[in-house]
Design an enzyme around this catalytic site. Structure first.
Site, short mmCIF file in Angstrom:
data_model
loop_
_atom_site.label_atom_id
_atom_site.label_comp_id
_atom_site.label_asym_id
_atom_site.label_seq_id
_atom_site.Cartn_x
_atom_site.Cartn_y
_atom_site.Cartn_z
N ASN A 201 20.81 68.82 38.78
CA ASN A 201 19.56 68.56 38.06
C ASN A 201 18.44 69.12 38.92
O ASN A 201 18.26 68.68 40.06
CB ASN A 201 19.34 67.06 37.86
CG ASN A 201 20.35 66.45 36.90
OD1 ASN A 201 21.12 67.16 36.26
ND2 ASN A 201 20.34 65.14 36.79
N TYR B 125 14.30 70.29 39.08
CA TYR B 125 12.99 70.30 38.44
C TYR B 125 11.91 70.96 39.29
O TYR B 125 11.03 71.62 38.77
CB TYR B 125 12.52 68.87 38.13
CG TYR B 125 13.32 68.17 37.06
CD1 TYR B 125 14.46 67.43 37.38
CD2 TYR B 125 12.94 68.24 35.72
CE1 TYR B 125 15.19 66.78 36.40
CE2 TYR B 125 13.67 67.59 34.73
CZ TYR B 125 14.79 66.86 35.07
OH TYR B 125 15.51 66.23 34.09
N GLU C 298 23.06 61.83 39.41
CA GLU C 298 22.03 61.73 40.44
C GLU C 298 22.17 60.53 41.37
O GLU C 298 21.21 59.77 41.56
CB GLU C 298 20.63 61.67 39.80
CG GLU C 298 20.24 62.94 39.11
CD GLU C 298 18.78 62.93 38.62
OE1 GLU C 298 18.16 61.85 38.58
OE2 GLU C 298 18.27 64.00 38.31
N ARG D 226 24.97 66.88 26.34
CA ARG D 226 25.28 65.99 27.46
C ARG D 226 24.65 64.62 27.20
O ARG D 226 23.44 64.54 26.97
CB ARG D 226 24.76 66.57 28.77
CG ARG D 226 24.92 65.63 29.94
CD ARG D 226 24.53 66.25 31.28
NE ARG D 226 24.57 65.21 32.28
CZ ARG D 226 23.53 64.81 33.02
NH1 ARG D 226 22.36 65.43 32.92
NH2 ARG D 226 23.66 63.83 33.87
N HIS E 179 24.92 56.63 34.32
CA HIS E 179 23.58 57.21 34.42
C HIS E 179 22.61 56.04 34.63
O HIS E 179 21.87 55.67 33.72
CB HIS E 179 23.27 58.01 33.16
CG HIS E 179 22.11 58.97 33.29
ND1 HIS E 179 22.21 60.32 33.05
CD2 HIS E 179 20.83 58.76 33.63
CE1 HIS E 179 21.02 60.90 33.23
NE2 HIS E 179 20.17 59.97 33.58
N GLU F 293 20.36 69.39 34.16
CA GLU F 293 19.02 69.00 33.70
C GLU F 293 18.01 69.96 34.27
O GLU F 293 18.08 70.34 35.44
CB GLU F 293 18.63 67.58 34.19
CG GLU F 293 19.35 66.46 33.51
CD GLU F 293 18.91 65.08 34.03
OE1 GLU F 293 17.77 64.95 34.54
OE2 GLU F 293 19.73 64.16 33.94
#
Ligand code: NAG
Ligand code: NAG
Ligand code: NAG
Length: 512
Positions: free
Chosen positions: A329, A331, A189, A98, A143, A402
């Site tokens: 994404n 985290y 995002e 990606r 991005h 991600e």
């Protein structure tokens, strides 16, 4: 009786799964296992090949903006070293990669100038070399790094004009690359971009107002919602073009990538459960509800009233096409407390949802801290996030676009120490284990991408944290595999591997 037996069987199966550990065979063969990067963070060559400056080029050149005073002028020099980097992907055994296309490289002046053939050629070369290794390119169109000219001309996302520009850019890319690119992401995002860029104002275009942040201009109470409206409609414009003119011919898929931290209720009371749902609506539903259901979440409408734009009928028509997948994404996880019935301090980032967020409960951290102050290691969040998306968005296919671990880095640390990253191995292994738990509950997850293939420019943190499977020496541009690269390679090669907590059973010697 029968239910007792099936319960016993379910428990037995659960035990067998747990005993087996994490294994590639728990995922379908077609599952995409990849790594992610983005143009500004890896390419460098910031004004080469007729590329124009992006808002990030301009921002990083202002003094005092980036933690270590650095910028992405050179970054990983991926623009010149992409062939070597494709070899790294290949040696890991990835079946997908990606990356993002730099708008400024392909259309240096947006729709106000020509297509830059040098930029198109670079991405053609990259796509072709990735494909030659049997790796699927997964491409983000935007991005963060938009052309500065669009910011200067009309305020970029604050103007409806961006919808036309983004649609034009997307179509140029579908035309040039869509015969080979089968996975398109419109915007990466947007929720983070909007909150950091227009609410607290810490990233370009650095717009905000007090008390959210101290910017030279902006209005934190209005602009995030105006910009979001244009983001959503710009996305819809690109999807509309792809679905009506290219998808049948090219046979690809198009989606969007949202950042989603998990919001875990702080106290075991229904107010905090509802607060967590509200925080998710303000963070994720804000963008995805209009795209998938056609309107903003009711939780937002109730609190924001007329500050939240409405979709007029012509805009609703633009939103008629559905996305093929949701990219996530993920985290970290934070606690959330209700601030409607309890008095509490509203936090700047999530506070508009009338919630307080924190990483602590009764003085205990939610997970191991990392060098990034908002990221704590909370593997169970992966399962909860996926189950939330599954339920709210009617089982739209999902890709984890991600997930990764930020590793501390400083000039006095040696290469030998930086390639030893057992914490990253634990992180990936544990988050992937919770991902498989969600899949066993029927979640339609079709891919997992590590952030990141290699150490790179981490926005406001510059080069002070390292997310890579490969270490990058920024002086020599030498790439060196970390222990996590070996772990990922062995996992993908289908070797049964039960990693020990210390990571000492993993040797870097002999690894290519
Ligand atoms: C690159 O930019 C220069 C200066 O604007 C121009 O003369 C040249 O034609 C451009 N090259 C290409 C391939 O577009
Ligand atoms: C905002 O920033 C300006 C310029 O740096 C500074 O003078 C001012 O004191 C700041 N205001 C607040 C409330 O922090
Ligand atoms: C939360 O509260 C409910 C009842 O209100 C109780 O049944 C449950 O055990 C509690 N959970 C925890 C983790 O304390």
């Amino acid at each position: 009786m029968g239910s007792k037996i099936s319960l016993a069987l379910a428990l037995l199966l659960e035990l067998l799964w747990a005993a087996a550990g994490l294994h590639r065979s728990q995922f379908p063969d077609s599952f995409l296992f990849g790594a992610s990067t983005s143009s500004y963070q890896v390419e460098g060559a910031w004004l080469e090949g007729n590329k124009s400056a992006t808002i990030w080029d301009v921002f990083t050149h202002l003094p005092g903006k980036i933690k270590d005073g650095s910028n992405g002028d050179v970054a990983d020099d991926h623009y010149h070293r992409y062939l070597e980097d494709v070899e790294l992907m290949h040696s890991l055994g990835l079946n997908a990669y990606r990356f993002s296309i730099s708008w400024s490289r392909v259309l240096p002046r947006g729709r106000f100038g020509d297509i830059n053939t040098i930029g198109v050629e670079f991405y053609n070369n990259l796509i072709n070399s990735v494909l030659s290794k049997g790796i699927q390119p997964v491409v983000s169109l935007c991005h963060l790094d938009i052309p500065q000219e669009l910011e200067d001309r009309y305020g970029a996302w604050l103007s409806p004009e961006i919808q036309e520009d983004f649609g034009y850019f997307a179509e140029v890319c579908f035309k040039a690359f869509g015969d080979r690119v089968k996975y398109w992401i419109t915007i990466n995002e947007p929720n983070l971009m909007l909150k950091f860029g227009y609410l607290i104002g810490t990233i370009p275009p650095c717009r905000c107002s007090l008390p959210y942040g101290n910017c030279t201009s902006g209005d934190s109470t209005l602009e995030p919602y105006i910009a979001a409206h244009n983001v959503i409609l710009a996305h819809a414009t690109a999807v509309d073009i792809y679905k009506s003119k290219y998808q049948v011919k090219q046979g690809g898929f198009i989606g969007i990538v949202i950042n989603c931290k998990w919001y875990e209720q702080l106290r075991n009371v229904s107010e905090d459960y509802i607060a967590a749902q509200r925080a998710l609506a303000f963070d994720v539903g804000w963008i995805l509800d209009p795209i998938i259901f056609g309107d903003y979440p009711t939780e937002m409408r109730e609190i924001l009233g007329s500050k939240l734009p409405t979709f007029i009928s012509q805009e609703r028509r633009k939103l008629r096409h559905k996305i093929d997948f949701i990219g996530i994404n993920h985290y970290t996880t934070h606690y959330v407390k209700d601030c409607i019935f309890s008095s509490c301090e509203l936090n700047k980032y999530d506070g508009n949802a009338l919630v307080f967020t924190s990483a602590q409960r009764n003085g205990q951290l939610i997970g191991t801290p990392t060098p990034m102050e908002n990221i704590f290691v909370v593997p169970y969040g992966m399962e909860k996030v996926i189950m939330y998306f599954k339920e709210r968005y009617n089982s739209t296919p999902m890709y984890i676009m991600e997930n990764g671990f930020p590793q501390k880095s400083s000039n006095d640390m040696l290469l030998d120490d930086l390639v030893k990253d057992p914490d990253r191995i634990d992180f990936m292994q544990n988050y992937l284990t919770f991902l498989t738990k969600a899949m066993r509950q029927g979640a339609d997850v079709r891919g997992y991408f590590v952030w990141s293939l290699m150490d790179n420019f981490e926005w406001l943190y510059g080069y002070s944290v390292r997310f890579g499977l490969y270490h990058v020496d920024y002086t020599t541009q030498k790439r060196t595999p970390k222990q996590s690269a070996k772990w990922y390679q062995e996992f993908l090669a289908d070797q049964r591997l039960l990693h020990q907590k210390t990571g000492t059973n993993l040797k870097t010697q002999g690894f290519k």
